[in-house]
Motif scaffolding. Structure first.
Motif, PDB file in Angstrom:
ATOM      1  N   ASN A  45       8.581  95.218 -20.230  1.00  0.00           N
ATOM      2  CA  ASN A  45       8.861  94.548 -21.495  1.00  0.00           C
ATOM      3  C   ASN A  45       7.549  94.040 -22.090  1.00  0.00           C
ATOM      4  O   ASN A  45       6.915  93.134 -21.545  1.00  0.00           O
ATOM      5  N   VAL A  46       7.136  94.649 -23.197  1.00  0.00           N
ATOM      6  CA  VAL A  46       5.911  94.257 -23.895  1.00  0.00           C
ATOM      7  C   VAL A  46       6.279  93.273 -25.001  1.00  0.00           C
ATOM      8  O   VAL A  46       7.096  93.586 -25.867  1.00  0.00           O
ATOM      9  N   VAL A  47       5.682  92.087 -24.975  1.00  0.00           N
ATOM     10  CA  VAL A  47       5.963  91.065 -25.989  1.00  0.00           C
ATOM     11  C   VAL A  47       4.834  91.070 -27.013  1.00  0.00           C
ATOM     12  O   VAL A  47       3.657  90.901 -26.663  1.00  0.00           O
ATOM     13  N   ALA A 107       8.147  84.677 -24.747  1.00  0.00           N
ATOM     14  CA  ALA A 107       7.735  85.743 -23.832  1.00  0.00           C
ATOM     15  C   ALA A 107       8.206  85.453 -22.408  1.00  0.00           C
ATOM     16  O   ALA A 107       8.695  86.340 -21.700  1.00  0.00           O
ATOM     17  N   ASN A 108       8.084  84.196 -21.976  1.00  0.00           N
ATOM     18  CA  ASN A 108       8.522  83.827 -20.630  1.00  0.00           C
ATOM     19  C   ASN A 108      10.033  83.951 -20.481  1.00  0.00           C
ATOM     20  O   ASN A 108      10.539  84.486 -19.484  1.00  0.00           O
ATOM     21  N   GLN A 109      10.770  83.454 -21.472  1.00  0.00           N
ATOM     22  CA  GLN A 109      12.230  83.496 -21.397  1.00  0.00           C
ATOM     23  C   GLN A 109      12.743  84.929 -21.415  1.00  0.00           C
ATOM     24  O   GLN A 109      13.768  85.241 -20.809  1.00  0.00           O
ATOM     25  N   GLY A 110      12.024  85.820 -22.119  1.00  0.00           N
ATOM     26  CA  GLY A 110      12.416  87.225 -22.165  1.00  0.00           C
ATOM     27  C   GLY A 110      11.900  88.033 -20.995  1.00  0.00           C
ATOM     28  O   GLY A 110      12.039  89.255 -20.978  1.00  0.00           O
ATOM     29  N   LYS A 111      11.293  87.351 -20.017  1.00  0.00           N
ATOM     30  CA  LYS A 111      10.749  88.008 -18.824  1.00  0.00           C
ATOM     31  C   LYS A 111       9.776  89.125 -19.216  1.00  0.00           C
ATOM     32  O   LYS A 111       9.862  90.259 -18.736  1.00  0.00           O
ATOM     33  N   GLY A 112       8.870  88.788 -20.121  1.00  0.00           N
ATOM     34  CA  GLY A 112       7.873  89.760 -20.553  1.00  0.00           C
ATOM     35  C   GLY A 112       6.913  90.134 -19.433  1.00  0.00           C
ATOM     36  O   GLY A 112       6.662  89.339 -18.519  1.00  0.00           O
ATOM     37  N   ASP A 113       6.402  91.344 -19.507  1.00  0.00           N
ATOM     38  CA  ASP A 113       5.431  91.823 -18.524  1.00  0.00           C
ATOM     39  C   ASP A 113       4.004  91.719 -19.036  1.00  0.00           C
ATOM     40  O   ASP A 113       3.060  91.706 -18.248  1.00  0.00           O
ATOM     41  N   LEU A 114       3.849  91.681 -20.359  1.00  0.00           N
ATOM     42  CA  LEU A 114       2.548  91.347 -20.927  1.00  0.00           C
ATOM     43  C   LEU A 114       2.753  90.836 -22.343  1.00  0.00           C
ATOM     44  O   LEU A 114       3.781  91.094 -22.971  1.00  0.00           O
ATOM     45  N   PHE A 115       1.760  90.093 -22.827  1.00  0.00           N
ATOM     46  CA  PHE A 115       1.862  89.381 -24.102  1.00  0.00           C
ATOM     47  C   PHE A 115       0.636  89.709 -24.932  1.00  0.00           C
ATOM     48  O   PHE A 115      -0.499  89.517 -24.474  1.00  0.00           O
ATOM     49  N   VAL A 116       0.857  90.222 -26.145  1.00  0.00           N
ATOM     50  CA  VAL A 116      -0.246  90.563 -27.044  1.00  0.00           C
ATOM     51  C   VAL A 116      -0.010  89.863 -28.377  1.00  0.00           C
ATOM     52  O   VAL A 116       0.982  90.138 -29.066  1.00  0.00           O
ATOM     53  N   SER A 117      -0.897  88.943 -28.717  1.00  0.00           N
ATOM     54  CA  SER A 117      -0.805  88.234 -29.987  1.00  0.00           C
ATOM     55  C   SER A 117      -1.738  88.898 -30.990  1.00  0.00           C
ATOM     56  O   SER A 117      -2.929  89.097 -30.715  1.00  0.00           O
ATOM     57  N   LEU A 118      -1.208  89.261 -32.150  1.00  0.00           N
ATOM     58  CA  LEU A 118      -1.940  90.036 -33.159  1.00  0.00           C
ATOM     59  C   LEU A 118      -2.412  89.134 -34.297  1.00  0.00           C
ATOM     60  O   LEU A 118      -1.629  88.378 -34.874  1.00  0.00           O
ATOM     61  N   HIS A 119      -3.691  89.239 -34.605  1.00  0.00           N
ATOM     62  CA  HIS A 119      -4.304  88.435 -35.664  1.00  0.00           C
ATOM     63  C   HIS A 119      -5.347  89.275 -36.388  1.00  0.00           C
ATOM     64  O   HIS A 119      -5.722  90.351 -35.930  1.00  0.00           O
ATOM     65  N   THR A 120      -5.816  88.763 -37.512  1.00  0.00           N
ATOM     66  CA  THR A 120      -7.038  89.279 -38.120  1.00  0.00           C
ATOM     67  C   THR A 120      -8.093  88.195 -37.938  1.00  0.00           C
ATOM     68  O   THR A 120      -7.768  87.020 -37.738  1.00  0.00           O
ATOM     69  N   GLY A 121      -9.337  88.588 -38.008  1.00  0.00           N
ATOM     70  CA  GLY A 121     -10.397  87.600 -37.955  1.00  0.00           C
ATOM     71  C   GLY A 121     -10.746  87.115 -39.357  1.00  0.00           C
ATOM     72  O   GLY A 121     -10.180  87.560 -40.365  1.00  0.00           O
ATOM     73  N   ALA A 122     -11.677  86.186 -39.432  1.00  0.00           N
ATOM     74  CA  ALA A 122     -12.178  85.690 -40.710  1.00  0.00           C
ATOM     75  C   ALA A 122     -13.608  85.199 -40.484  1.00  0.00           C
ATOM     76  O   ALA A 122     -13.947  84.731 -39.392  1.00  0.00           O
ATOM     77  N   ALA A 123     -14.432  85.337 -41.500  1.00  0.00           N
ATOM     78  CA  ALA A 123     -15.824  84.906 -41.376  1.00  0.00           C
ATOM     79  C   ALA A 123     -16.362  84.535 -42.747  1.00  0.00           C
ATOM     80  O   ALA A 123     -15.910  85.063 -43.776  1.00  0.00           O
TER      81      ALA A 123
END
Length: 255
Positions: A45-47, A107-123
């Motif tokens: 399960n990929v979160v 993610a924990n409640q869904g018994k995820g196997d890995l967690f990837v948070s998606l963002h953009t950067g800024a500068a």
């Protein structure tokens, strides 16, 4: 009338022919067309966490593109890529705000196997470019304890220490993503940084935060505005996730 006993009536033969045409030839086993084969979802399960949302817009691009919109669209495209092989859970599926730690809790409640948070950067400098991948480390890259964020200090100690047992696996996940992004050609530069991250500290699984490029860079914003640009990003990130999960150690125990 023909009375020759050696000749059999034609009617039974005709009836048998009609039945054969109706039901087809019998088969010893069913044949499934290749296109109809089911993907190998397994139990992985990929979160995916689309950063920001709701009143939290994140960063803005030069022409007004909003980070929260890019993050959600990328998460949706990445879901389409990943669900061919894995189960996928989204922390948010629409434009609404989530408390920071609720994302890891989902993610924990869904018994995820890995967690990837998606963002953009800024500068501040528009010329800044490239992808940055973060994983959580209480000491960061300096090797010494970093000052605690106030919101982190208010959390129970157990929560703040959950991610520490996954640091090595999170680093391997970051490296697999970096390799895939560089190999795809979509990222000319890719950095991996270990920093204290309240977003990731409570995730009980390998976890990373991926900044896919500074939205403040006009060229990066243009790629994010393009459906094909996001498709390429989703494909590269998907390959990185699959590469990590295909590692023997990760498949045996993704956490």
């Amino acid at each position: 009338m023909n009375s020759d006993p050696s000749r059999k009536p034609a009617l039974p033969i005709l009836a048998a022919l009609l039945i054969w045409l109706a039901v087809g030839l019998p088969q010893a086993y069913p044949v499934r067309p290749a296109a109809a084969q089911e993907p190998d979802h397994g139990q992985i399960n990929v979160v995916l966490d689309a950063g920001h949302g709701g009143i939290d817009h994140g960063a803005n691009g030069p022409t007004g593109l909003i980070e929260k919109t890019v993050n959600l669209e990328l998460a949706r495209k990445l879901t389409l890529e990943l669900e061919r092989r894995f189960q996928v859970t989204l922390t948010r599926s629409d434009d609404y705000q989530l408390p920071l730690r609720q994302r890891a809790a989902i993610a924990n409640q869904g018994k995820g196997d890995l967690f990837v948070s998606l963002h953009t950067g800024a500068a501040f400098l528009h010329a800044v470019r490239g992808v940055t991948i973060y994983y959580h480390s209480p000491q960061g890259d300096t090797g010494s304890p970093a000052p605690a964020h106030q919101d982190s200090a208010d959390m129970p100690r157990l929560w703040r220490e959950i991610q520490t047992r996954h640091i090595a696996a999170s680093r391997r996940l970051a490296e697999a993503l970096k390799e895939a992004l560089l190999k795809s050609g979509i990222a000319s530069e890719c950095r991996i940084l270990a920093v204290p991250l309240p977003l990731l500290e409570g995730a009980d699984m390998p976890a990373v935060l991926v900044e896919v490029g500074p939205i403040t860079n006009p060229a990066a914003e243009s790629a994010m505005l393009s459906p094909s640009g996001l498709d390429l990003l989703a494909g590269a990130i998907s390959h990185g996730i699959a590469g990590f999960l295909d590692q023997p150690a990760s498949r045996a125990n993704p956490q």
